[in-house]
Design a protein around this motif. Structure first.
Motif, short mmCIF file in Angstrom:
data_model
loop_
_atom_site.label_atom_id
_atom_site.label_comp_id
_atom_site.label_asym_id
_atom_site.label_seq_id
_atom_site.Cartn_x
_atom_site.Cartn_y
_atom_site.Cartn_z
N SER A 5 -5.28 0.78 -5.23
CA SER A 5 -4.70 -0.38 -4.93
C SER A 5 -3.48 -1.01 -5.68
O SER A 5 -3.69 -0.42 -6.96
N GLU B 118 -5.39 -1.95 6.07
CA GLU B 118 -5.35 -2.12 4.62
C GLU B 118 -4.31 -3.01 4.18
O GLU B 118 -4.39 -3.63 3.23
N ILE C 116 0.89 -1.29 -0.11
CA ILE C 116 -0.12 -0.08 0.02
C ILE C 116 0.95 1.24 0.11
O ILE C 116 1.98 1.22 0.36
N ALA D 75 -7.70 5.54 1.01
CA ALA D 75 -6.52 4.80 0.76
C ALA D 75 -6.31 5.37 -0.82
O ALA D 75 -7.18 5.80 -1.62
#
Length: 184
Positions: free
Chosen positions: A163, A129, A104, A160
């Motif tokens: 990805s 995460e 991440i 976030a």
């Protein structure tokens, strides 16, 4: 309005503003490196470190909700943030879990961890995460990156970043070998 009512009301309003409103707005400027500092007998020397790439252990923290981070922002455990002892504030890093290859992007806005062998403290949301929250601490790779403005904006808003695919098997084995060599 009667003066004897106005004075206590004004004082209460002033105290309320002081209690919660003195945090620095979340932003990417100014970037601060800061002077050397000592915690529990260990001296840390912040540096620009544009090529930072290290393996070590990550832990996570989340009970400090509402406290001030080292760069003056409000700590929010539900945001994807981290603490590092020497990287500039803020800095963006890619964190890879060496058990799974999951990775991440995290925004570093605080100082720490100050436990031996730990290279980064993740917020609760960042640990979730990355998939390491239940472990408490985990072997990781931390690498400084320059994410897209879209990812920076998402992280500054507490969301976030996009990805990332897991690290390939061959690269992951190389990172595990680096970690094993470091632990010897």
């Amino acid at each position: 309005m009667r003066p004897h009512i106005l004075i206590p009301a004004s004082a209460a309003l002033l105290l309320t503003a002081c209690a919660g409103g003195n945090f620095r707005p979340v932003g990417d400027t100014p970037v601060r490196i800061g002077p050397a500092y000592t915690v529990r007998g260990t001296t840390y020397v912040p540096a620009a470190a544009p090529g930072y790439d290290a393996v070590g252990y990550a832990s996570w923290y989340g009970n400090e909700s509402g406290n001030r981070t080292a760069n003056g922002e409000q700590f929010r455990p539900g945001w994807i943030t981290a603490a590092h002892t020497t990287l500039p504030l803020p800095t963006y890093v890619e964190v890879t879990a060496l058990d799974s290859g999951r990775r991440i992007i995290v925004r570093v806005n605080d100082r720490g961890p100050f436990a031996q062998g730990r290279i980064i403290d993740l917020s609760r949301a960042a640990a979730e995460e990355l998939g390491i929250k239940a472990q408490g601490h985990a072997a990781v790779r931390v690498r400084r990156v320059d994410p897209s403005e879209k990812d920076r904006k998402r992280l500054r808003e507490g969301k976030a970043a996009a990805s990332l695919p897991p690290v390939s098997g061959r690269e992951l084995q190389g990172l595990r070998d680096r970690m094993a060599a470091k632990d010897r």
